[in-house]
Design an enzyme around this catalytic site. Structure first.
Site, PDB file in Angstrom:
ATOM      1  N   GLU A  73       0.489  -5.725 -28.057  1.00  0.00           N
ATOM      2  CA  GLU A  73      -0.239  -6.248 -26.892  1.00  0.00           C
ATOM      3  C   GLU A  73      -1.690  -6.436 -27.288  1.00  0.00           C
ATOM      4  OE1 GLU A  73      -0.138  -4.039 -23.197  1.00  0.00           O
ATOM      5  OE2 GLU A  73       2.007  -4.343 -23.007  1.00  0.00           O
ATOM      6  N   ASP A 116       3.598  -8.855 -18.337  1.00  0.00           N
ATOM      7  CA  ASP A 116       2.548  -7.848 -18.359  1.00  0.00           C
ATOM      8  C   ASP A 116       2.076  -7.676 -16.920  1.00  0.00           C
ATOM      9  OD1 ASP A 116       1.056  -6.278 -20.494  1.00  0.00           O
ATOM     10  OD2 ASP A 116      -0.536  -6.892 -19.135  1.00  0.00           O
ATOM     11  N   GLY A 146       5.896   4.101 -12.330  1.00  0.00           N
ATOM     12  CA  GLY A 146       4.440   3.916 -12.366  1.00  0.00           C
ATOM     13  C   GLY A 146       3.752   4.265 -11.053  1.00  0.00           C
ATOM     14  N   TYR A 147       3.004   3.303 -10.540  1.00  0.00           N
ATOM     15  CA  TYR A 147       2.184   3.534  -9.342  1.00  0.00           C
ATOM     16  C   TYR A 147       2.951   3.329  -8.028  1.00  0.00           C
ATOM     17  CZ  TYR A 147      -1.599   3.371 -12.755  1.00  0.00           C
ATOM     18  OH  TYR A 147      -2.407   3.619 -13.840  1.00  0.00           O
ATOM     19  N   ASP A 148       4.254   3.108  -8.104  1.00  0.00           N
ATOM     20  CA  ASP A 148       5.041   2.862  -6.883  1.00  0.00           C
ATOM     21  C   ASP A 148       4.851   3.933  -5.804  1.00  0.00           C
ATOM     22  OD1 ASP A 148       6.035   0.452  -7.680  1.00  0.00           O
ATOM     23  OD2 ASP A 148       7.989   1.204  -8.309  1.00  0.00           O
TER      24      ASP A 148
END
Ligand code: IMP
Length: 184
Positions: free
Chosen positions: A31, A60, A136-138
């Site tokens: 990346e 991404d 993740g941020y869920d």
């Protein structure tokens, strides 16, 4: 269609959204560092095509917090694995504007080059993590027009998420359509 990602959650979500059968490729794609997730995805797609020699797409994504001028944005993964959800919530303690958005940049590549699609999902940050679905941020993201976090309502997530919006554009571009979603 090949989706190049090592993130099994992303792959699962994409398969639930897209009507064609997806194949996950785990090839290691570097990346680049950039403030633009679209640029990052496009570069990764070029690299993936060189390796695979077949049409494929990469994605991404990141969480952009308005009060923090878009932080952590392209650095979401790093921030998640360093300070984590609690670190982010600590930075946000006492802030009145809790608005945030997820963005997903999908880059599709074939012999004619790279095509990118950007999807967004708007919402706000919860006061504390809630729910066990997703990744993740869920657990700290409450989408607009809902009171539950993405982690509490993964089915709703797939209907309104940044990933869904970006993949829908890819499906339209390829004229393959996505799975019909149930009425909200
Ligand atoms: P990358 O796209 O692999 O660079 O990772 C982006 C990071 O953003 C992930 O590791 C997650 O922490 C976060 N992220 C991206 N999409 C989502 C999502 O749908 N839900 C929760 N977190 C997400």
């Amino acid at each position: 269609m090949i989706f190049v990602t090592s993130n099994t959650y992303k792959f699962k979500e994409a398969q639930q959204i897209m009507s064609i059968k997806l194949k996950q490729s785990h090839i290691n794609v570097p990346e680049i560092q950039s403030d633009s997730i679209t640029e990052i995805a496009a570069e990764s797609a070029r690299y993936a095509y060189e390796q695979l020699g077949e049409p494929c797409f990469v994605e991404d994504s990141g969480l952009f917090i308005h009060e923090l001028h878009g932080f952590p944005g392209p650095y979401s993964k790093y921030v998640y694995y360093t300070i984590g959800l609690h670190g982010v919530l600590k930075i946000m303690a006492g802030k009145r504007n809790r608005g945030a958005e997820f963005r997903s940049a999908v880059a599709y590549v074939d012999s004619s080059g790279v095509k990118t699609f950007l999807g967004r999902a708007y919402g706000e940050l919860a006061e504390e993590p809630r729910g066990s679905g997703g990744f993740g941020y869920d657990p700290i993201f409450i989408p607009l027009k809902n009171t539950k976090t993405f982690a509490e309502d993964p089915e709703y997530k797939n209907k309104v998420s940044h990933r869904q919006h970006a993949l829908k554009q890819l499906a339209d571009y390829l004229s393959i359509g996505e799975k019909p979603s149930k009425h909200l």
